[in-house]
Write a protein that holds these residues in place. Sequence first.
Motif, mmCIF file in Angstrom:
data_model
loop_
_atom_site.group_PDB
_atom_site.id
_atom_site.type_symbol
_atom_site.label_atom_id
_atom_site.label_comp_id
_atom_site.label_asym_id
_atom_site.label_seq_id
_atom_site.Cartn_x
_atom_site.Cartn_y
_atom_site.Cartn_z
ATOM 1 N N LEU A 75 0.847 -1.189 0.000
ATOM 2 C CA LEU A 75 0.000 0.000 0.000
ATOM 3 C C LEU A 75 0.883 1.240 0.000
ATOM 4 O O LEU A 75 1.935 1.254 0.646
ATOM 5 N N GLY A 76 0.452 2.254 -0.721
ATOM 6 C CA GLY A 76 1.242 3.484 -0.777
ATOM 7 C C GLY A 76 0.399 4.674 -1.175
ATOM 8 O O GLY A 76 -0.808 4.564 -1.411
ATOM 9 N N GLU A 77 1.066 5.813 -1.252
ATOM 10 C CA GLU A 77 0.352 7.051 -1.592
ATOM 11 C C GLU A 77 1.292 8.006 -2.307
ATOM 12 O O GLU A 77 2.461 8.136 -1.946
ATOM 13 N N HIS A 78 0.754 8.652 -3.327
ATOM 14 C CA HIS A 78 1.412 9.775 -3.987
ATOM 15 C C HIS A 78 0.661 11.021 -3.496
ATOM 16 O O HIS A 78 -0.390 11.359 -4.043
ATOM 17 N N PRO A 79 1.156 11.694 -2.457
ATOM 18 C CA PRO A 79 0.384 12.772 -1.822
ATOM 19 C C PRO A 79 0.092 13.956 -2.730
ATOM 20 O O PRO A 79 -0.841 14.715 -2.477
ATOM 21 N N SER A 80 0.842 14.125 -3.796
ATOM 22 C CA SER A 80 0.605 15.266 -4.687
ATOM 23 C C SER A 80 -0.454 14.980 -5.743
ATOM 24 O O SER A 80 -0.837 15.879 -6.498
ATOM 25 N N ARG A 81 -0.965 13.768 -5.791
ATOM 26 C CA ARG A 81 -1.950 13.402 -6.811
ATOM 27 C C ARG A 81 -3.356 13.394 -6.233
ATOM 28 O O ARG A 81 -3.578 12.999 -5.085
ATOM 29 N N GLY A 84 -4.224 9.539 -5.447
ATOM 30 C CA GLY A 84 -2.879 9.082 -5.143
ATOM 31 C C GLY A 84 -2.749 7.847 -4.282
ATOM 32 O O GLY A 84 -1.662 7.286 -4.172
ATOM 33 N N ARG A 85 -3.838 7.381 -3.658
ATOM 34 C CA ARG A 85 -3.728 6.170 -2.820
ATOM 35 C C ARG A 85 -3.753 4.944 -3.733
ATOM 36 O O ARG A 85 -4.637 4.806 -4.569
ATOM 37 N N TYR A 86 -2.769 4.072 -3.548
ATOM 38 C CA TYR A 86 -2.677 2.913 -4.429
ATOM 39 C C TYR A 86 -2.272 1.661 -3.666
ATOM 40 O O TYR A 86 -1.770 1.719 -2.546
ATOM 41 N N ALA A 87 -2.504 0.557 -4.317
ATOM 42 C CA ALA A 87 -1.955 -0.729 -3.899
ATOM 43 C C ALA A 87 -1.159 -1.244 -5.087
ATOM 44 O O ALA A 87 -1.512 -0.995 -6.242
ATOM 45 N N SER A 88 -0.085 -1.937 -4.804
ATOM 46 C CA SER A 88 0.783 -2.453 -5.858
ATOM 47 C C SER A 88 1.005 -3.948 -5.649
ATOM 48 O O SER A 88 1.435 -4.371 -4.573
#
Length: 155
Positions: A75-81, A84-88
């Motif tokens: 699980l992760g996040e691109h805070p500028s998007r 932006g919350r994603y799972a990979s």
Amino acid sequence: MAIREATDEDARLLATEFWFPLAEQMEAYTDLNELRDDAGEHAVDGFERLLASDDVHVFLREDAGDPVAFVTVELGEHPSRERGRYASINDLYVKEAHRGQGHGTALVERAEALADREDCDFLKVSAEWENRPAREFYRDRGYEPKQVTFAKPLY
């Protein structure tokens, strides 16, 4: 058949029966995937760290109590998007004798359910460019190409 979340006790199993065969298959696609002689031991240490992480989930698919496949989801996040919350999906492997029986699909669906539960905006996965079966597997499940990763050997 069942899917369960892996535990600390599964680190060696994950490294030796799942990740290592997957990594060996990936060696055929590029020299950059060449394994070191001690890759197996590093993999055990790596899984111990992954299993202790709050942002990583490792699931095992079992058939009659025997593990036949696994998936690693981060699980992760691109805070500028805006989205932006994603799972990979970082690794997905089904033992050769159990392929084509829906185990991979079941694990991808479990990853999708986790991503939904964690309020992710998208689920991403990468595959070696030459690994056509993997690319077709994900395309058949509604995944679309988003970007290409380039690598340049520096040796």
